[in-house]
Design an enzyme around this catalytic site. Structure first.
Site, PDB file in Angstrom:
ATOM      1  N   LYS A 141       5.105  -2.139  -6.863  1.00  0.00           N
ATOM      2  CA  LYS A 141       4.896  -3.353  -6.079  1.00  0.00           C
ATOM      3  C   LYS A 141       5.021  -4.604  -6.964  1.00  0.00           C
ATOM      4  CE  LYS A 141       3.754  -3.762  -2.292  1.00  0.00           C
ATOM      5  NZ  LYS A 141       4.574  -3.942  -1.047  1.00  0.00           N
TER       6      LYS A 141
ATOM      7  N   TYR B 222       2.172   3.155  -7.874  1.00  0.00           N
ATOM      8  CA  TYR B 222       2.190   2.294  -6.677  1.00  0.00           C
ATOM      9  C   TYR B 222       2.171   0.827  -7.098  1.00  0.00           C
ATOM     10  CZ  TYR B 222       0.384  -0.449  -2.789  1.00  0.00           C
ATOM     11  OH  TYR B 222       0.201  -1.438  -1.854  1.00  0.00           O
TER      12      TYR B 222
ATOM     13  N   THR C   1       0.465  -6.864  -2.954  1.00  0.00           N
ATOM     14  CA  THR C   1      -0.901  -6.339  -3.055  1.00  0.00           C
ATOM     15  C   THR C   1      -1.635  -6.939  -4.252  1.00  0.00           C
ATOM     16  OG1 THR C   1      -2.154  -4.338  -3.588  1.00  0.00           O
ATOM     17  CG2 THR C   1       0.129  -4.338  -4.254  1.00  0.00           C
ATOM     18  N   ASP C   2      -2.960  -7.025  -4.119  1.00  0.00           N
ATOM     19  CA  ASP C   2      -3.788  -7.494  -5.251  1.00  0.00           C
ATOM     20  C   ASP C   2      -3.812  -6.465  -6.384  1.00  0.00           C
ATOM     21  OD1 ASP C   2      -5.337  -5.517  -4.033  1.00  0.00           O
ATOM     22  OD2 ASP C   2      -7.214  -6.646  -4.119  1.00  0.00           O
ATOM     23  N   GLU C   3      -3.347  -5.235  -6.099  1.00  0.00           N
ATOM     24  CA  GLU C   3      -3.401  -4.193  -7.142  1.00  0.00           C
ATOM     25  C   GLU C   3      -2.477  -4.494  -8.322  1.00  0.00           C
ATOM     26  OE1 GLU C   3      -3.648  -0.114  -5.868  1.00  0.00           O
ATOM     27  OE2 GLU C   3      -4.468  -0.699  -3.928  1.00  0.00           O
TER      28      GLU C   3
HETATM   29  P1  NAD Z   1       1.852   2.271   5.673  1.00  0.00           P
HETATM   30  O1  NAD Z   1       2.058   3.373   4.695  1.00  0.00           O
HETATM   31  O2  NAD Z   1       0.872   2.450   6.794  1.00  0.00           O
HETATM   32  O3  NAD Z   1       3.256   1.921   6.369  1.00  0.00           O
HETATM   33  C1  NAD Z   1       4.465   1.841   5.652  1.00  0.00           C
HETATM   34  C2  NAD Z   1       5.598   1.868   6.681  1.00  0.00           C
HETATM   35  O4  NAD Z   1       6.831   1.720   5.953  1.00  0.00           O
HETATM   36  C3  NAD Z   1       5.695   3.188   7.462  1.00  0.00           C
HETATM   37  O5  NAD Z   1       5.872   2.927   8.819  1.00  0.00           O
HETATM   38  C4  NAD Z   1       6.919   3.866   6.870  1.00  0.00           C
HETATM   39  O6  NAD Z   1       7.599   4.705   7.793  1.00  0.00           O
HETATM   40  C5  NAD Z   1       7.772   2.667   6.449  1.00  0.00           C
HETATM   41  N1  NAD Z   1       8.697   2.989   5.359  1.00  0.00           N
HETATM   42  C6  NAD Z   1       8.420   3.636   4.200  1.00  0.00           C
HETATM   43  N2  NAD Z   1       9.540   3.781   3.464  1.00  0.00           N
HETATM   44  C7  NAD Z   1      10.541   3.170   4.171  1.00  0.00           C
HETATM   45  C8  NAD Z   1      11.922   2.970   3.921  1.00  0.00           C
HETATM   46  N3  NAD Z   1      12.506   3.430   2.804  1.00  0.00           N
HETATM   47  N4  NAD Z   1      12.645   2.300   4.833  1.00  0.00           N
HETATM   48  C9  NAD Z   1      12.076   1.839   5.982  1.00  0.00           C
HETATM   49  N5  NAD Z   1      10.782   2.028   6.281  1.00  0.00           N
HETATM   50  C10 NAD Z   1      10.020   2.681   5.379  1.00  0.00           C
HETATM   51  O7  NAD Z   1       1.524   0.996   4.808  1.00  0.00           O
HETATM   52  P2  NAD Z   1       0.564  -0.251   5.113  1.00  0.00           P
HETATM   53  O8  NAD Z   1      -0.793   0.074   4.673  1.00  0.00           O
HETATM   54  O9  NAD Z   1       0.812  -0.728   6.483  1.00  0.00           O
HETATM   55  O10 NAD Z   1       1.152  -1.311   4.070  1.00  0.00           O
HETATM   56  C11 NAD Z   1       2.221  -2.165   4.427  1.00  0.00           C
HETATM   57  C12 NAD Z   1       2.544  -3.073   3.261  1.00  0.00           C
HETATM   58  O11 NAD Z   1       1.387  -3.813   2.898  1.00  0.00           O
HETATM   59  C13 NAD Z   1       2.969  -2.323   2.001  1.00  0.00           C
HETATM   60  O12 NAD Z   1       4.003  -3.040   1.398  1.00  0.00           O
HETATM   61  C14 NAD Z   1       1.738  -2.333   1.129  1.00  0.00           C
HETATM   62  O13 NAD Z   1       2.070  -2.304  -0.239  1.00  0.00           O
HETATM   63  C15 NAD Z   1       1.123  -3.669   1.511  1.00  0.00           C
HETATM   64  N6  NAD Z   1      -0.331  -3.772   1.354  1.00  0.00           N
HETATM   65  C16 NAD Z   1      -1.143  -2.812   1.897  1.00  0.00           C
HETATM   66  C17 NAD Z   1      -2.525  -2.946   1.766  1.00  0.00           C
HETATM   67  C18 NAD Z   1      -3.462  -1.930   2.394  1.00  0.00           C
HETATM   68  O14 NAD Z   1      -4.674  -2.021   2.186  1.00  0.00           O
HETATM   69  N7  NAD Z   1      -2.996  -0.983   3.161  1.00  0.00           N
HETATM   70  C19 NAD Z   1      -3.067  -4.030   1.058  1.00  0.00           C
HETATM   71  C20 NAD Z   1      -2.193  -4.986   0.520  1.00  0.00           C
HETATM   72  C21 NAD Z   1      -0.832  -4.840   0.681  1.00  0.00           C
HETATM   73  P1  TYD Z   2      -7.657   3.705  -1.032  1.00  0.00           P
HETATM   74  O1  TYD Z   2      -7.965   3.555   0.419  1.00  0.00           O
HETATM   75  O2  TYD Z   2      -6.755   4.820  -1.452  1.00  0.00           O
HETATM   76  O3  TYD Z   2      -7.100   2.296  -1.511  1.00  0.00           O
HETATM   77  P2  TYD Z   2      -6.764   1.781  -3.035  1.00  0.00           P
HETATM   78  O4  TYD Z   2      -6.925   2.883  -3.983  1.00  0.00           O
HETATM   79  O5  TYD Z   2      -5.356   1.362  -2.904  1.00  0.00           O
HETATM   80  O6  TYD Z   2      -7.725   0.670  -3.268  1.00  0.00           O
HETATM   81  O7  TYD Z   2      -9.025   3.871  -1.819  1.00  0.00           O
HETATM   82  C1  TYD Z   2     -10.047   2.894  -1.750  1.00  0.00           C
HETATM   83  C2  TYD Z   2     -11.138   3.311  -2.689  1.00  0.00           C
HETATM   84  O8  TYD Z   2     -11.717   4.526  -2.209  1.00  0.00           O
HETATM   85  C3  TYD Z   2     -10.647   3.606  -4.095  1.00  0.00           C
HETATM   86  O9  TYD Z   2     -11.643   3.169  -5.034  1.00  0.00           O
HETATM   87  C4  TYD Z   2     -10.549   5.113  -4.144  1.00  0.00           C
HETATM   88  C5  TYD Z   2     -11.638   5.570  -3.192  1.00  0.00           C
HETATM   89  N1  TYD Z   2     -11.367   6.845  -2.475  1.00  0.00           N
HETATM   90  C6  TYD Z   2     -12.309   7.871  -2.518  1.00  0.00           C
HETATM   91  O10 TYD Z   2     -13.373   7.766  -3.139  1.00  0.00           O
HETATM   92  N2  TYD Z   2     -12.024   9.025  -1.856  1.00  0.00           N
HETATM   93  C7  TYD Z   2     -10.861   9.205  -1.167  1.00  0.00           C
HETATM   94  O11 TYD Z   2     -10.639  10.304  -0.581  1.00  0.00           O
HETATM   95  C8  TYD Z   2      -9.917   8.125  -1.108  1.00  0.00           C
HETATM   96  C9  TYD Z   2      -8.626   8.270  -0.350  1.00  0.00           C
HETATM   97  C10 TYD Z   2     -10.227   6.949  -1.785  1.00  0.00           C
END
Ligand code: NAD
Ligand code: TYD
Length: 338
Positions: free
Chosen positions: A157, A153, A125-127
């Site tokens: 990561k 988080y 992640t970019d975070e």
């Molecule tokens: P998500 O929470 O929707 O899905 C995570 C999945 O992992 C779920 O299906 C969960 O059951 C499974 N999981 C959790 N713990 C586990 C374990 N111990 N063993 C096996 N499976 C397990 O997450 P997402 O948004 O799809 O993100 C997927 C990946 O992408 C993550 O690594 C996250 O850090 C990364 N990522 C997400 C975003 C975003 O915007 N959502 C952006 C950049 C990177």
């Molecule tokens: P989020 O989807 O949780 O992603 P991340 O914090 O990992 O970037 O949140 C995106 C942005 O939205 C973040 O600045 C926090 C804000 N946010 C709210 O304002 N209200 C909410 O209920 C949530 C979940 C996020």
């Protein structure tokens, strides 16, 4: 090629499996997922019709289980999506993040080393880069930006990324890492900003915007993230990190207003609530490395992507009802009290 995709019952992992199975029907895909609160069988039931797909329920923190699976299956490529992925949850529960995101990743690395996978790809992640100031739009995260995390988080990561790179350096494991900005699209669990706001606006429930709503994220449609990972796996250089972005910076308020417009709902639904502790101000990505070296760029505009996403949630009420049964309401009341 035989792929292990971990976390494939979650948001991005399930979209990735769909993308890859459509593009590479000759390859085999094993989806390993623990089905935590974020992973759902109704997200992946559509894959059952594919004969090159199998689901394995299991936990990446269980080292013996992971080793046995690798020994039996002999994977060529591992793509690790499995993670605890929500910043808000990490504020009060660091240990779950350390267990899955750090220990789980090291188990996969050890198994990948022992059973000599051809590629281990870590979905990062970019975070990990922390935050950018709001008054310097010229600044972007590059792969050289120092790691500077704000939450449990992002810290977990970042730690995982460091282990992945160390396995390249010490053991010669052929690894790659992608660091992507905020994803949105179908099948995202309604705890993250966009699906949370869509689901609440549909039901005319107040929309909790943290602080003044001026924090900025760079939004990428999930399919563009999937195509970036595919590109890195097939063309990327091992040992390298690639930033992935959507070229769509928006304030949270802009995002919420766009959703309200698409749904023809009133702005009066917006409710400004207490800010998130440690809330990063701005994320913005310089993706010139993957663009110039591998020829990848995002293809979906935010306007088209958000329209598609809003439409998907309207059409998939059944999915939404199923994933919000169980502990969801309890989480929402504890988190927002509204
Ligand atoms: P998500 O929470 O929707 O899905 C995570 C999945 O992992 C779920 O299906 C969960 O059951 C499974 N999981 C959790 N713990 C586990 C374990 N111990 N063993 C096996 N499976 C397990 O997450 P997402 O948004 O799809 O993100 C997927 C990946 O992408 C993550 O690594 C996250 O850090 C990364 N990522 C997400 C975003 C975003 O915007 N959502 C952006 C950049 C990177
Ligand atoms: P989020 O989807 O949780 O992603 P991340 O914090 O990992 O970037 O949140 C995106 C942005 O939205 C973040 O600045 C926090 C804000 N946010 C709210 O304002 N209200 C909410 O209920 C949530 C979940 C996020």
């Amino acid at each position: 090629m035989k792929y292990l995709v971990t976390g494939g019952a979650g948001f991005i992992g399930s979209n990735f499996i769909q993308y890859m199975m459509d593009k590479y029907p000759e390859d085999e895909f094993i989806n390993l997922d623990a089905l935590t609160y974020a992973g759902h069988t109704n997200t992946i039931e559509r894959f059952n019709e594919y004969c090159n797909y199998r689901f394995v329920k299991g936990d990446i923190t269980n080292r013996q289980f992971v080793m046995e699976l690798f020994s039996k299956e002999k994977f060529d490529v591992v793509v690790n999506f499995a993670a605890e992925s929500h910043v808000d949850r990490s504020i009060n529960d660091t240990s779950a993040f350390v267990l899955t995101n750090v220990l789980g990743t090291t188990n996969l690395l050890d198994a990948s080393k022992k059973y000599e996978v051809e590629r281990y790809h870590q979905v990062g992640t970019d975070e990990v880069y922390g935050e950018l100031p709001l008054d310097r739009p010229d600044l972007l995260f590059s792969e050289k930006t120092p790691i500077h995390t704000s939450s449990s988080y992002s810290s977990s990561k970042a730690s995982a990324d460091l282990f992945v790179l160390s396995y390249y350096r010490t053991h010669g494991l052929p690894v790659t890492i992608s660091r992507c900005s905020n994803n949105y699209g179908p099948y995202q669990y309604p705890e993250k900003l966009i699906p949370l706001m869509i689901c609440r606006a549909i039901k005319d429930i107040k929309l909790p915007v943290y602080g003044n709503g001026l924090n900025v994220r760079d939004w990428i449609f999930v399919e563009d993230h999937c195509s970036a990972i595919d590109t890195i796996i097939h063309k990327g250089k091992v040992g390298e990190v690639y930033n992935v972005g959507g070229q769509s910076e928006r304030t949270n308020l802009q995002v919420v207003n766009t959703i309200l417009e698409k749904l023809h709902k009133s702005k009066e639904l917006i409710s400004f609530v207490a800010d998130r502790p440690g809330h990063d101000k701005r994320y913005a990505i310089d993706f010139s490395k993957i663009k110039s070296e591998l020829g990848w760029a995002p293809s979906m505009s935010f306007e088209d992507g958000i329209a598609k996403t809003v439409g998907w949630y309207i059409d998939n009420e059944l999915w939404l009802n199923e994933v919000t049964a169980g502990g969801y309401q309890e989480y929402i009341s504890k988190m927002y009290g509204i």
